[in-house]
Design an enzyme around this catalytic site. Sequence first.
Site, mmCIF file in Angstrom:
data_model
loop_
_atom_site.group_PDB
_atom_site.id
_atom_site.type_symbol
_atom_site.label_atom_id
_atom_site.label_comp_id
_atom_site.label_asym_id
_atom_site.label_seq_id
_atom_site.Cartn_x
_atom_site.Cartn_y
_atom_site.Cartn_z
ATOM 1 N N HIS A 159 2.510 -23.338 -38.140
ATOM 2 C CA HIS A 159 3.901 -23.766 -38.268
ATOM 3 C C HIS A 159 4.833 -22.568 -38.333
ATOM 4 O O HIS A 159 4.491 -21.519 -38.900
ATOM 5 C CB HIS A 159 4.079 -24.606 -39.545
ATOM 6 C CG HIS A 159 3.506 -25.981 -39.411
ATOM 7 N ND1 HIS A 159 2.925 -26.648 -40.483
ATOM 8 C CD2 HIS A 159 3.384 -26.816 -38.351
ATOM 9 C CE1 HIS A 159 2.504 -27.835 -40.081
ATOM 10 N NE2 HIS A 159 2.754 -27.954 -38.793
ATOM 11 N N HIS A 192 -1.360 -26.878 -32.406
ATOM 12 C CA HIS A 192 -2.309 -26.528 -33.471
ATOM 13 C C HIS A 192 -3.695 -26.318 -32.898
ATOM 14 O O HIS A 192 -4.436 -25.434 -33.349
ATOM 15 C CB HIS A 192 -2.334 -27.630 -34.526
ATOM 16 C CG HIS A 192 -1.128 -27.648 -35.412
ATOM 17 N ND1 HIS A 192 -0.560 -26.511 -35.935
ATOM 18 C CD2 HIS A 192 -0.369 -28.688 -35.872
ATOM 19 C CE1 HIS A 192 0.479 -26.821 -36.685
ATOM 20 N NE2 HIS A 192 0.626 -28.158 -36.654
ATOM 21 N N CYS A 232 4.398 -32.802 -40.151
ATOM 22 C CA CYS A 232 3.048 -32.667 -39.622
ATOM 23 C C CYS A 232 2.076 -32.656 -40.795
ATOM 24 O O CYS A 232 2.358 -32.071 -41.841
ATOM 25 C CB CYS A 232 2.936 -31.388 -38.806
ATOM 26 S SG CYS A 232 1.266 -31.000 -38.258
ATOM 27 N N HIS A 284 3.240 -30.795 -30.380
ATOM 28 C CA HIS A 284 3.094 -30.077 -31.650
ATOM 29 C C HIS A 284 1.626 -30.022 -32.074
ATOM 30 O O HIS A 284 1.107 -28.944 -32.433
ATOM 31 C CB HIS A 284 3.947 -30.787 -32.711
ATOM 32 C CG HIS A 284 3.884 -30.163 -34.055
ATOM 33 N ND1 HIS A 284 4.874 -29.317 -34.534
ATOM 34 C CD2 HIS A 284 2.954 -30.249 -35.051
ATOM 35 C CE1 HIS A 284 4.556 -28.916 -35.755
ATOM 36 N NE2 HIS A 284 3.396 -29.478 -36.099
ATOM 37 N N GLU A 285 0.940 -31.159 -32.022
ATOM 38 C CA GLU A 285 -0.453 -31.187 -32.457
ATOM 39 C C GLU A 285 -1.368 -30.446 -31.484
ATOM 40 O O GLU A 285 -2.355 -29.827 -31.908
ATOM 41 C CB GLU A 285 -0.917 -32.633 -32.640
ATOM 42 C CG GLU A 285 -0.114 -33.443 -33.632
ATOM 43 C CD GLU A 285 -0.051 -32.803 -35.011
ATOM 44 O OE1 GLU A 285 0.975 -32.937 -35.676
ATOM 45 O OE2 GLU A 285 -1.037 -32.150 -35.400
#
Length: 1594
Positions: free
Chosen positions: A402, A396, A208, A392-393
Amino acid sequence: MPCAQRSWLANLSVVAQLLNFGALCYGRQPQPGPVRFPDRRQEHFIKGLPEYHVVGPVRVDASGHFLSYGLHYPITSSRRKRDLDGSEDWVYYRISHEEKDLFFNLTVNQGFLSNSYIMEKRYGNLSHVKMMASSAPLCHLSGTVLQQGTRVGTAALSACHGLTGFFQLPHGDFFIEPVKKHPLVEGGYHPHIVYRRQKVPETKEPTCGLKDSVNISQKQELWREKWERHNLPSRSLSRRSISKERWVETLVVADTKMIEYHGSENVESYILTIMNMVTGLFHNPSIGNAIHIVVVRLILLEEEEQGLKIVHHAEKTLSSFCKWQKSINPKSDLNPVHHDVAVLLTRKDICAGFNRPCETLGLSHLSGMCQPHRSCNINEDSGLPLAFTIAHELGHSFGIQHDGKENDCEPVGRHPYIMSRQLQYDPTPLTWSKCSEEYITRFLDRGWGFCLDDIPKKKGLKSKVIAPGVIYDVHHQCQLQYGPNATFCQEVENVCQTLWCSVKGFCRSKLDAAADGTQCGEKKWCMAGKCITVGKKPESIPGGWGRWSPWSHCSRTCGAGVQSAERLCNNPEPKFGGKYCTGERKRYRLCNVHPCRSEAPTFRQMQCSEFDTVPYKNELYHWFPIFNPAHPCELYCRPIDGQFSEKMLDAVIDGTPCFEGGNSRNVCINGICKMVGCDYEIDSNATEDRCGVCLGDGSSCQTVRKMFKQKEGSGYVDIGLIPKGARDIRVMEIEGAGNFLAIRSEDPEKYYLNGGFIIQWNGNYKLAGTVFQYDRKGDLEKLMATGPTNESVWIQLLFQVTNPGIKYEYTIQKDGLDNDVEQQMYFWQYGHWTECSVTCGTGIRRQTAHCIKKGRGMVKATFCDPETQPNGRQKKCHEKACPPRWWAGEWEACSATCGPHGEKKRTVLCIQTMVSDEQALPPTDCQHLLKPKTLLSCNRDILCPSDWTVGNWSECSVSCGGGVRIRSVTCAKNHDEPCDVTRKPNSRALCGLQQCPSSRRVLKPNKGTISNGKNPPTLKPVPPPTSRPRMLTTPTGPESMSTSTPAISSPSPTTASKEGDLGGKQWQDSSTQPELSSRYLISTGSTSQPILTSQSLSIQPSEENVSSSDTGPTSEGGLVATTTSGSGLSSSRNPITWPVTPFYNTLTKGPEMEIHSGSGEEREQPEDKDESNPVIWTKIRVPGNDAPVESTEMPLAPPLTPDLSRESWWPPFSTVMEGLLPSQRPTTSETGTPRVEGMVTEKPANTLLPLGGDHQPEPSGKTANRNHLKLPNNMNQTKSSEPVLTEEDATSLITEGFLLNASNYKQLTNGHGSAHWIVGNWSECSTTCGLGAYWRRVECSTQMDSDCAAIQRPDPAKRCHLRPCAGWKVGNWSKCSRNCSGGFKIREIQCVDSRDHRNLRPFHCQFLAGIPPPLSMSCNPEPCEAWQVEPWSQCSRSCGGGVQERGVFCPGGLCDWTKRPTSTMSCNEHLCCHWATGNWDLCSTSCGGGFQKRTVQCVPSEGNKTEDQDQCLCDHKPRPPEFKKCNQQACKKSADLLCTKDKLSASFCQTLKAMKKCSVPTVRAECCFSCPQTHITHTQRQRRQRLLQKSKEL
């Protein structure tokens, strides 16, 4: 991959699993072999995987039963409302993966797409954009996956084009995708690829792009808090942690490289599949919050977008994308396409910190959710794993950092999480870590997810294509062109033609029109540069139901008809878009439920017979129904003498049973099969219990379960009787075997299934009042029937191999139970007489009895006792005489089976029904009716087969005793068609059947030599006879020799235990098979005996001639066995064991046989009744002896242990079609002189046979006959106490049929013994197929049959059943599909028994020579000719629709009939109209020239509607005059004509004058004084007034 049983699907019993095993395995997996990947990019990707599996998914129902290979979830209707409480449709798939079944339980992801979802294609800027309310199908699914033996996992799949997505199992995450561009085969599977997430090929672990740093994360939070205070000062935050649902409205953008890679037509489906997977990841409970990802908008960048730069540098791309997505995002959260987060998908290889490709997969702002300028992320497309990158993004954006960096969530044992910085490809499934749950919960509790609280609203857009101006108002359009500070210039008019924007106080324009849909006034918007008014619809009025109509007439008079009542939506009717009524429109109920007479035709048959009088293709047929299981409520009929069927009605009459036969009460109503309970209520769940009692509790039922354990048998053997009235019948084999189940009635000659050695197809068979389902999967057979049976039937087993066991069960009502219903409350009563059964002639009226309840009336017949129901009454009724009609007889047989001259005839008479007779009339009485054809061509499309030619018969193979002769049979091919194989002459025939002379009744023995054990013996095959007797012999020798008999016994004959030692190997008798324990003991009394040792006997065939010894009692063809002894060869006086392997037989197992030598103990042996095992004779020769000695084939019984290894004392014997011979064991005697002894036979006498010490007890319940064995009189005997075999014993052995080959038998006596029967070899079967017979010669040993009269004569013949005489039956060719330019025609091919013409299963014909007859053939290859047409004729009518005709003909008859030009054409279709005139009005004046008027109109002619008057044109005819002149004569000057007084009253005339009615002639005439003529002068008027004054004075 094996097909594993899915016992985990439901709590099924073992029986049910066996029954459904075949269905569960159907369509389970692809065929073995390599799979081609037509798509090169996919092939490159797949070949790079370390491991993948090719699977064949199938669609199943909730129980796991196969439904279809089609995987698409077929929701084609408009998208439904997706409220959370709405019902969900479930779909099920099954995949066989890694030797286990995966069962997917999925439903449409209702919250995945917003109701206002829009797909937008952009071509550079806003001025070139297409927006559509996408019609994406509801094929994106989510749910669970269940694997056999493991717990439930999650799945998110899209079934738009195959199955694409991922699923999680306890041992890992898996992706699935279809093989792209693979040809789809109807009825076949679509191969898919399944691979693990960690198996995705990557050179390095992807990362990432978000930097991990405490300082950076803290700065991000400080910036966020500052932004919250500055931009949302008035929002109060709750410090309570409240879990509630959140909706993330998502914008997805795909760049040009994505579209180029996936294709413009496929990219939307691919992206939605990915987002469906993302939704599933956020629904994982490990996230700790209810978060829904909802796609509200998808933008496809068909061209490079202005203001958006996508480069390798990830940070620059993210910055550009965030700025661009904010500019296109409507500010108001109430806007249906407003998004909370934007996701960019690109095929550009992005890299964090560098403008070059690297391993970065995504980048996002930390804690950027709900910030318009930071709620965005970019993601590199990597295939299906892209879903994990997006999740995953998005994590964020929710403030999740993480795992393992600045927190305690470092992956333990390399077990990764979704928020791991490097997406390690571990086999375990990805989940959210505990830290991720804490991060996102903290983010939401702080109120930073304020924009996620609104449920996506549905926008009221009516059109599929959405105008951009609906979404972007004029201010937003100006901001998109000139920046965020631009506004719309209010002073400018006509915004639809040019959009003017205010920039820094000045109005500027790019001379572009405002976007379509822009508001341009009250209730107006811009469309194509014009301001168009949007009309307002009136308020809608929803509809309401009216009253129910009365019940209709019953559709049937018996057997459960249907009545209906309906209501209309007219109270009020829906208007102005109001909703139509919902609820029950039409209701039904059953009537006349009493059963019909058994001899009456079925209701379907009656409906088909209605078409008997309707010509079909200009011919009349007698129709009878056929059943179509796929469409049970459609009427299909077939002619009785035809080979085709036709759908007569789309829906059968209400009340028609859905399924004929069985116990189903379901009926067709309005073309739909409706469930009917046992209480005869529609859609009722009332069922019968196990023994047929409606709504019973099963207390009156009993289930009978039995097991058929008989191992061996021959032919048909009874399994058990299924009694009358049995239900839920199940018969099944425990294991698969080669046997066949059969069903017969109580009549032994009447079979219902698999009788006469003919095996029938799998399917349903109607018998005994129910339907039996016969199913054979491999070698496993089963029978099932619901019952009840109306007669008792026998279940049988046709033995082929050993029976592993058959279990069967059925349910029946207990005997002696009383009926709990009070019989006196219900009674039978006759109803009304029916109408006459015929409409002409003499018919019948009937009266039936109905079930009546006291005090209530007619009820269902089930309440009354059917045994007491009175018979129906009937009486004759006379109607008017029937008119004459044509009667057609049956067609005669065709005059030819092939060729161009076939014709068939029938008789056609004109008859009239008179009472009960038919009276013939002259044909003229029926000439008004269409006469049926009396002559019809037939079989003319069938080419005649070629002729067979035969050669001369060869000589017979033998001169007597039964032989074969042959001849050549060839096809002459004198026609184009091949020869008919069913008529092929025989090429083989029996011959020489006469009996051979008695002098040759003993056959010459085989030749043989003995070897010393160096060469293994070559065994001559011995054909196994049908009857396999046991024969026991001992070697014979010269009379002068003292002989002994070698012993053949079980090992260690001196011990009495069941255990022994075979050459150092232990053995033990099996006590579970008592039939193997019996033995025969044959011994002589010599004290010095030559012994067969374990190393002495060897047999070697030889071509040398062998003659009998002069000293031995032998003759030509005699069979003698010898024992020799020589120097150097060891001998023993102890009995020696000779193990023997039995001849292969699946029916019975024979006894063990022992032959002992020496003065051993007397041993008893139980008699064995089994005569099925073969006993083989061999011939040996002793080396070293000048006189060649022949040997006899020795009968051998099976050993104690049927499978001995090669380390045993004696090798095993051949089992299939081989003589049973020990090998490499030379046999000698101590003296080296051959000893010849007489034949020993077994006589079933009452004398006892000695029993050895190792005797095995005989089976309990049986009393054995003891056989006393003696040697013949010509043999030397010792003083031993053992008995010897007598001549009578030998005769008895032959009489009882124990001799295998009587022609090899040498008569032991010198003619002083008793007479006995001698039998010859069995001949070949008299036929090559079907039922035949074996023959053999039977004669008395004295050649006088009377001498053997006291002995039962062996059968000279027996039946032989070979395979059926199968042949191909070909049907008639159909008509050619085209009459020119090459068509085809087809015919039906069936495998049938050529003798009784019964249909056979196809495998019976697989042994036929040649290939099956062709199913189709080409026809009419001649090229088509052109049609010739003539000019059109004049129109038949001048108006109102006429017809023009022309001649169309084919000169040579070879024109394509499908392209025949039309011969008629409509013309002058305008209305017929004419001028209509009214009556003339009165003349305007009485003199001096007036005029008259009338009405003239162009009106439709007679027969047309008056409302069509506006369409009339009468220009083809002149218009009649509307005015004409009248009263042209001059007016007279007489004073008498002056009017001095009104004819009507003066006051009324003054009123008419005031109303200006004086112009009307009638008014002017009646009121002549008040309404004077216009031409009267003033002086005349004055004079008239004076006259009037005078008249008043008078």
